[in-house]
Write a protein that holds these residues in place. Structure first.
Motif, PDB file in Angstrom:
ATOM      1  N   LEU A  50       0.782  -1.238   0.000  1.00  0.00           N
ATOM      2  CA  LEU A  50       0.000   0.000   0.000  1.00  0.00           C
ATOM      3  C   LEU A  50       0.819   1.299   0.000  1.00  0.00           C
ATOM      4  CD1 LEU A  50      -3.068  -0.968   2.219  1.00  0.00           C
ATOM      5  CD2 LEU A  50      -3.060  -0.396  -0.229  1.00  0.00           C
ATOM      6  N   PRO A  51       1.915   1.398   0.768  1.00  0.00           N
ATOM      7  CA  PRO A  51       2.663   2.663   0.724  1.00  0.00           C
ATOM      8  C   PRO A  51       3.181   3.011  -0.676  1.00  0.00           C
ATOM      9  CG  PRO A  51       3.326   1.390   2.635  1.00  0.00           C
ATOM     10  CD  PRO A  51       2.449   0.492   1.797  1.00  0.00           C
ATOM     11  N   LEU A  52       3.738   2.031  -1.378  1.00  0.00           N
ATOM     12  CA  LEU A  52       4.241   2.305  -2.726  1.00  0.00           C
ATOM     13  C   LEU A  52       3.087   2.548  -3.697  1.00  0.00           C
ATOM     14  CD1 LEU A  52       6.600   2.716  -4.637  1.00  0.00           C
ATOM     15  CD2 LEU A  52       6.581   0.246  -5.069  1.00  0.00           C
ATOM     16  N   ILE A  53       2.005   1.808  -3.559  1.00  0.00           N
ATOM     17  CA  ILE A  53       0.850   2.022  -4.431  1.00  0.00           C
ATOM     18  C   ILE A  53       0.343   3.454  -4.277  1.00  0.00           C
ATOM     19  CG2 ILE A  53      -1.589   1.423  -4.758  1.00  0.00           C
ATOM     20  CD1 ILE A  53      -0.774  -1.505  -4.102  1.00  0.00           C
ATOM     21  N   ALA A  54       0.161   3.896  -3.041  1.00  0.00           N
ATOM     22  CA  ALA A  54      -0.332   5.253  -2.804  1.00  0.00           C
ATOM     23  C   ALA A  54       0.669   6.291  -3.309  1.00  0.00           C
ATOM     24  CB  ALA A  54      -0.621   5.457  -1.322  1.00  0.00           C
ATOM     25  N   GLY A  55       1.960   6.064  -3.067  1.00  0.00           N
ATOM     26  CA  GLY A  55       2.987   6.988  -3.549  1.00  0.00           C
ATOM     27  C   GLY A  55       3.040   7.041  -5.062  1.00  0.00           C
ATOM     28  N   HIS A  56       2.858   5.897  -5.683  1.00  0.00           N
ATOM     29  CA  HIS A  56       2.830   5.807  -7.146  1.00  0.00           C
ATOM     30  C   HIS A  56       1.665   6.630  -7.701  1.00  0.00           C
ATOM     31  CE1 HIS A  56       2.999   3.685 -11.097  1.00  0.00           C
ATOM     32  NE2 HIS A  56       1.683   3.848 -11.039  1.00  0.00           N
ATOM     33  N   GLU A  57       0.476   6.450  -7.135  1.00  0.00           N
ATOM     34  CA  GLU A  57      -0.693   7.198  -7.623  1.00  0.00           C
ATOM     35  C   GLU A  57      -0.533   8.691  -7.376  1.00  0.00           C
ATOM     36  OE1 GLU A  57      -2.654   5.855  -9.651  1.00  0.00           O
ATOM     37  OE2 GLU A  57      -1.974   3.815  -9.258  1.00  0.00           O
ATOM     38  N   LEU A  58       0.020   9.064  -6.233  1.00  0.00           N
ATOM     39  CA  LEU A  58       0.309  10.477  -5.977  1.00  0.00           C
ATOM     40  C   LEU A  58       1.321  10.992  -6.996  1.00  0.00           C
ATOM     41  CD1 LEU A  58       0.038  13.070  -4.375  1.00  0.00           C
ATOM     42  CD2 LEU A  58       1.638  12.108  -2.681  1.00  0.00           C
ATOM     43  N   GLY A  59       2.274  10.156  -7.359  1.00  0.00           N
ATOM     44  CA  GLY A  59       3.257  10.522  -8.378  1.00  0.00           C
ATOM     45  C   GLY A  59       2.600  10.865  -9.704  1.00  0.00           C
ATOM     46  N   HIS A  60       1.581  10.101 -10.102  1.00  0.00           N
ATOM     47  CA  HIS A  60       0.862  10.431 -11.338  1.00  0.00           C
ATOM     48  C   HIS A  60       0.259  11.833 -11.245  1.00  0.00           C
ATOM     49  CE1 HIS A  60       1.228   6.825 -13.679  1.00  0.00           C
ATOM     50  NE2 HIS A  60       0.659   6.041 -12.763  1.00  0.00           N
ATOM     51  N   TYR A  61      -0.298  12.164 -10.095  1.00  0.00           N
ATOM     52  CA  TYR A  61      -0.895  13.492  -9.923  1.00  0.00           C
ATOM     53  C   TYR A  61       0.180  14.585  -9.995  1.00  0.00           C
ATOM     54  CZ  TYR A  61      -3.254  17.522  -8.079  1.00  0.00           C
ATOM     55  OH  TYR A  61      -3.749  18.796  -7.932  1.00  0.00           O
ATOM     56  N   VAL A  62       1.220  14.424  -9.215  1.00  0.00           N
ATOM     57  CA  VAL A  62       2.289  15.427  -9.142  1.00  0.00           C
ATOM     58  C   VAL A  62       2.972  15.602 -10.497  1.00  0.00           C
ATOM     59  CG1 VAL A  62       4.539  15.939  -8.092  1.00  0.00           C
ATOM     60  CG2 VAL A  62       2.640  15.119  -6.676  1.00  0.00           C
ATOM     61  N   ASN A  63       3.130  14.512 -11.236  1.00  0.00           N
ATOM     62  CA  ASN A  63       3.786  14.569 -12.541  1.00  0.00           C
ATOM     63  C   ASN A  63       2.880  15.080 -13.647  1.00  0.00           C
ATOM     64  OD1 ASN A  63       6.085  13.514 -11.322  1.00  0.00           O
ATOM     65  ND2 ASN A  63       5.607  11.415 -11.890  1.00  0.00           N
ATOM     66  N   GLY A  64       1.614  15.309 -13.336  1.00  0.00           N
ATOM     67  CA  GLY A  64       0.677  15.829 -14.341  1.00  0.00           C
ATOM     68  C   GLY A  64       0.224  14.801 -15.351  1.00  0.00           C
ATOM     69  N   ASP A  65       0.317  13.528 -14.984  1.00  0.00           N
ATOM     70  CA  ASP A  65      -0.105  12.465 -15.901  1.00  0.00           C
ATOM     71  C   ASP A  65      -1.625  12.440 -16.009  1.00  0.00           C
ATOM     72  OD1 ASP A  65       2.581  11.796 -15.959  1.00  0.00           O
ATOM     73  OD2 ASP A  65       2.361  10.158 -14.518  1.00  0.00           O
ATOM     74  N   GLU A  66      -2.093  12.185 -17.195  1.00  0.00           N
ATOM     75  CA  GLU A  66      -3.534  12.049 -17.441  1.00  0.00           C
ATOM     76  C   GLU A  66      -3.810  10.642 -17.949  1.00  0.00           C
ATOM     77  OE1 GLU A  66      -6.148  14.055 -16.987  1.00  0.00           O
ATOM     78  OE2 GLU A  66      -4.966  15.745 -16.237  1.00  0.00           O
ATOM     79  N   PRO A  67      -4.803   9.963 -17.376  1.00  0.00           N
ATOM     80  CA  PRO A  67      -5.152   8.628 -17.882  1.00  0.00           C
ATOM     81  C   PRO A  67      -5.506   8.694 -19.361  1.00  0.00           C
ATOM     82  CG  PRO A  67      -6.378   9.136 -15.878  1.00  0.00           C
ATOM     83  CD  PRO A  67      -5.674  10.382 -16.294  1.00  0.00           C
ATOM     84  N   ARG A  68      -5.172   7.647 -20.102  1.00  0.00           N
ATOM     85  CA  ARG A  68      -5.379   7.617 -21.544  1.00  0.00           C
ATOM     86  C   ARG A  68      -6.743   7.072 -21.962  1.00  0.00           C
ATOM     87  NH1 ARG A  68      -1.248   9.737 -20.725  1.00  0.00           N
ATOM     88  NH2 ARG A  68       0.649   9.925 -21.889  1.00  0.00           N
ATOM     89  N   SER A  69      -7.552   6.612 -20.999  1.00  0.00           N
ATOM     90  CA  SER A  69      -8.859   6.060 -21.352  1.00  0.00           C
ATOM     91  C   SER A  69      -9.799   6.186 -20.158  1.00  0.00           C
ATOM     92  CB  SER A  69      -8.709   4.615 -21.807  1.00  0.00           C
ATOM     93  OG  SER A  69      -8.057   3.853 -20.809  1.00  0.00           O
ATOM     94  N   SER A  70     -10.882   5.455 -20.164  1.00  0.00           N
ATOM     95  CA  SER A  70     -11.875   5.563 -19.091  1.00  0.00           C
ATOM     96  C   SER A  70     -11.286   5.125 -17.757  1.00  0.00           C
ATOM     97  CB  SER A  70     -13.098   4.722 -19.431  1.00  0.00           C
ATOM     98  OG  SER A  70     -12.785   3.355 -19.293  1.00  0.00           O
ATOM     99  N   ILE A  71     -11.947   5.515 -16.682  1.00  0.00           N
ATOM    100  CA  ILE A  71     -11.475   5.183 -15.338  1.00  0.00           C
ATOM    101  C   ILE A  71     -11.352   3.679 -15.146  1.00  0.00           C
ATOM    102  CG2 ILE A  71     -12.343   5.089 -12.956  1.00  0.00           C
ATOM    103  CD1 ILE A  71     -12.707   7.977 -13.011  1.00  0.00           C
ATOM    104  N   ALA A  72     -12.258   2.923 -15.704  1.00  0.00           N
ATOM    105  CA  ALA A  72     -12.228   1.474 -15.498  1.00  0.00           C
ATOM    106  C   ALA A  72     -11.020   0.825 -16.165  1.00  0.00           C
ATOM    107  CB  ALA A  72     -13.514   0.845 -16.026  1.00  0.00           C
TER     108      ALA A  72
END
Length: 137
Positions: A50-72
């Protein structure tokens, strides 16, 4: 404070994100929804991850990454995934420093935080900037 709570607090307090931690079906991955300033963490996994998973997802936000398709079925490029992991690993080093945790090697650090072997080069790279986390380096 646990490493997981450390990362969640960073997301909330530093980045102003809403964080939802839910025990979901394993087919739903944790993810970041930048437009909503929200992280959704699926706690239905190995709790050590969980710590790395949460840090990874926060990293997507901080890095300005946008998902390439639907949320699912969202996806990111391999480079975006690597950079998100690097950000998460950096947060775990910050946590270790704050908690005065020390390790003999970067491999011990990786094992303690369930960092996959394919990210060991990133761990080693970041270790150079966090020497006080190791007895020897």
């Amino acid at each position: 404070m646990s490493a997981f709570n450390f990362v969640l607090n960073k997301a909330r307090e530093i980045y102003g994100l809403k964080v939802i931690v839910e025990h979901l079906d394993t087919k739903y991955a944790s993810h970041c929804i930048p437009a909503l300033k929200c992280l959704i963490i699926n706690s239905n996994c190995n709790q050590d991850d969980l710590p790395l998973i949460a840090g990874h997802e926060l990293g997507h936000y901080v890095n300005g990454d946008e998902p390439r398709s639907s949320i699912a079925t969202f996806s990111y490029t391999a480079n975006e995934e690597a950079e998100a992991d690097k950000f998460g690993i950096g947060l775990l080093y910050e946590y270790a420093e704050n908690e005065d945790l020390v390790f003999d090697t970067s491999q011990d650090f990786s094992q303690a935080f369930s960092i996959p072997k394919n990210r060991q080069l990133q761990v080693d790279e970041l270790a150079k900037n966090h020497r006080n986390v190791f007895y020897t380096f």
